[in-house]
Design a protein around this motif. Structure first.
Motif, PDB file in Angstrom:
ATOM      1  N   LEU A 187       1.880   0.435 -10.600  1.00  0.00           N
ATOM      2  CA  LEU A 187       0.532   0.289 -10.053  1.00  0.00           C
ATOM      3  C   LEU A 187      -0.194  -0.951 -10.577  1.00  0.00           C
ATOM      4  CD1 LEU A 187      -0.629   4.019 -10.207  1.00  0.00           C
ATOM      5  CD2 LEU A 187      -0.029   2.714  -8.164  1.00  0.00           C
TER       6      LEU A 187
ATOM      7  N   THR B 114       3.716   5.916  -5.421  1.00  0.00           N
ATOM      8  CA  THR B 114       3.631   5.966  -6.882  1.00  0.00           C
ATOM      9  C   THR B 114       2.506   6.887  -7.338  1.00  0.00           C
ATOM     10  OG1 THR B 114       4.485   3.701  -6.972  1.00  0.00           O
ATOM     11  CG2 THR B 114       3.428   4.546  -8.956  1.00  0.00           C
TER      12      THR B 114
ATOM     13  N   ARG C   2       2.941  -6.057  -8.855  1.00  0.00           N
ATOM     14  CA  ARG C   2       3.806  -5.996  -7.673  1.00  0.00           C
ATOM     15  C   ARG C   2       5.238  -6.408  -7.985  1.00  0.00           C
ATOM     16  NH1 ARG C   2       0.654  -7.948  -2.174  1.00  0.00           N
ATOM     17  NH2 ARG C   2      -1.102  -6.469  -2.307  1.00  0.00           N
TER      18      ARG C   2
ATOM     19  N   ASN D 175       7.997  -4.260  -6.503  1.00  0.00           N
ATOM     20  CA  ASN D 175       8.005  -3.947  -5.072  1.00  0.00           C
ATOM     21  C   ASN D 175       9.361  -4.179  -4.424  1.00  0.00           C
ATOM     22  OD1 ASN D 175       5.326  -3.365  -5.442  1.00  0.00           O
ATOM     23  ND2 ASN D 175       4.584  -4.612  -3.739  1.00  0.00           N
TER      24      ASN D 175
ATOM     25  N   ARG E  48       2.317   1.680  -3.566  1.00  0.00           N
ATOM     26  CA  ARG E  48       1.280   2.211  -4.456  1.00  0.00           C
ATOM     27  C   ARG E  48       0.998   3.685  -4.166  1.00  0.00           C
ATOM     28  NH1 ARG E  48      -2.006  -0.627  -7.452  1.00  0.00           N
ATOM     29  NH2 ARG E  48      -3.755   0.768  -6.974  1.00  0.00           N
TER      30      ARG E  48
ATOM     31  N   ASP F  31       0.828  -1.209   0.000  1.00  0.00           N
ATOM     32  CA  ASP F  31       0.000   0.000   0.000  1.00  0.00           C
ATOM     33  C   ASP F  31       0.862   1.259   0.000  1.00  0.00           C
ATOM     34  OD1 ASP F  31      -2.439  -1.336  -0.048  1.00  0.00           O
ATOM     35  OD2 ASP F  31      -2.573  -1.451   2.139  1.00  0.00           O
TER      36      ASP F  31
END
Length: 489
Positions: free
Chosen positions: A103, A71, A106, A109, A68, A65
């Protein structure tokens, strides 16, 4: 950029895939040159931070989260800067492509590699995001990573921003996202408890105060109480989470908006609201909003409230299921694993126990958030990273613990109906129901005899001729004791 065939220096919590790469690129910052794995989308600022802060072993990429949200902040900034004529269209499109890629998957990440707990008020996190977005954008456009003369992490990706507005705004957004899962978990638990309340509505048992027999109730009433207390927290959570809709994006360094267009702040917040789907608003005073952590303190307090109440429920479940033969033994928790390496057949209340422990961690995190918020100085709070780590970790742990409690425990609870009824019939405190008729002193005498002589209240009342059998049966109706029943004569 120059390419070297030497190995990368050790990189704290960053991706193993990246640091094991033999191919390197050279990047430069104010401290000089350093080698960065060619496969890495992060750059030299992330490298420095990972070396400086090998603290928790938990990188920011561990919190999707937050990734995101960071971003989305960068995407909103790029669109707004383009609209204002500050960012060339081609560079804005490159940033947009990179943000869209992050977005939509993942897979990037692990590139958000700096430790969640860090010095610098979140600067390392912001730099990490800037570098990853810039390098994804470069590669998507056919360029090599590190060709910052084409798209620069700070000049372009971070345009019109400071860590001091981009990072806390991302924290607000990530909290708004994280709270959705916790609310869903609480709702599931609340419904499961309500179902058990209905299932056990006819199971008579003794209520207890201070671990001593009190007056009769139903097991259903007990579980309905659990349902209501959890339901209340769903409402409180939503109320406090709404505070995070107010953000300081556009404040830049300290709230004055330096290095941004005069119309940038309201426009970028409006854009971010559209991207995120949250009704975000610009804080009315950006100086205040940039240094104040009050919303996080209040929200952490609600998480603590939830943890405390969950822990109390789990304490009750462990007591009510204790035994199974030599203690209360009113309910049975579903058996989930062997309870002892030496005592065959022993089964422990492991699910409530783990929820208790999560509650203790959340309570500790709340104290940490309080101390971090208090420690801010002048125009900034340097301890936002630990506030973020505590809030995000508490959200994640609470959600997981509540789901575990619901699925692995509550739904499988059964009642020992006859045992519950036997404890009611043998209880001395049934004499409480005779108080309005016989008075406190007479009832105390009856209770004392019943305790000393190990006899039932009913038998002593009849023996002493205090009431007729018909009247006594009416007064000692256990079902009537579970609700208001006194009437004027």
């Amino acid at each position: 950029m120059a390419t070297d065939n030497t190995k990368a220096p050790t990189l704290g919590t960053a991706s193993k895939t990246s640091i094991e790469s033999a191919e390197m690129r050279r990047e430069h910052d104010l401290l000089g040159d350093a080698l960065v794995p060619s496969s890495a989308y992060w750059g030299i600022h992330t490298l420095r931070a990972a070396e400086n802060f090998p603290i928790t072993g938990v990188p920011i990429g561990h919190f999707p989260d937050l990734v995101r949200s960071l971003t989305m902040v960068k995407l909103a900034a790029a669109r707004t800067n383009r609209h204002l004529g500050l960012l060339p269209a081609d560079k804005a499109e490159m940033i947009e492509s990179a943000c869209t890629a992050i977005l939509s998957s993942r897979k990037y990440n692990e590139e958000f590699a700096v430790d969640a707990v860090q010095g610098g008020a979140g600067t390392s996190t912001n730099m990490n995001a800037n570098e990853v977005i810039a390098n994804i954008a470069l590669t998507l456009a056919g360029h090599a990573k590190g060709e910052y003369q084409i798209l620069h992490p700070n000049d372009h990706v971070n345009m019109s921003q400071s860590t001091n507005d981009a990072y806390p705004t991302a924290l607000c957004l990530s909290t708004l996202e994280g709270v959705k899962s916790l609310q869903r978990a609480l709702q599931d638990l609340s419904l499961a408890l309500k179902d058990k309340g209905a299932e056990f509505s006819d199971v008579l048992k003794m209520g207890r105060t201070q671990l001593q027999d009190a007056v009769p109730m139903t097991l259903g009433q007990e579980f309905e109480g659990f349902h209501v207390t959890v339901s209340e927290d769903i409402l409180r959570l939503g109320e406090v989470a709404s505070l995070f809709n107010e953000v300081n994006l556009g404040a830049t360094a300290i709230g004055t908006g330096i290095n941004s267009d005069p119309s940038y702040a309201p426009l970028v917040v409006k854009e971010l609201a559209a991207i995120s789907g949250h009704p975000l608003t610009l804080a009315p005073n950006l100086i205040e909003a940039t240094s104040d952590m009050g919303a996080f303190v209040l929200f952490s307090g609600v998480l603590k409230r939830i943890a405390v109440k969950l822990s109390k429920i789990c304490n009750d479940l462990r007591l009510l299921s204790s035994g199974p033969r030599t203690s209360l033994g009113e309910i049975n928790l579903p058996a989930r694993q062997a309870g002892s390496s030496i005592m065959p057949g022993k089964v422990n209340p492991v699910i409530p126990e783990v929820v208790n422990q999560v509650a203790y961690l959340v309570i500790g995190h709340d104290l940490t958030v309080t101390m971090c918020a208090e420690a801010g100085q002048l125009q900034l709070n340097a301890f936002e990273p630990t506030i973020a780590y505590c809030i995000m970790t508490s959200l994640r742990m609470l959600t997981a613990a509540i789901d575990t409690l619901t699925i692995r425990c509550i739904k499988g609870i059964t009642a020992n109906r006859q045992h519950c009824l036997d404890t009611v019939n043998n209880s001395i405190t049934l004499v409480t129901a005779l108080g309005p008729t016989l008075g406190y002193e007479a009832c105390s005498h009856i209770a004392s005899r019943a305790l000393i002589e190990n006899r039932r209240v009913r038998d002593i009342v009849l023996e002493e001729g205090l009431l007729s059998e018909t009247v006594l049966d009416d007064l000692l109706c256990v079902e009537a004791m579970t609700r208001p029943s006194r009437r004027s004569t």
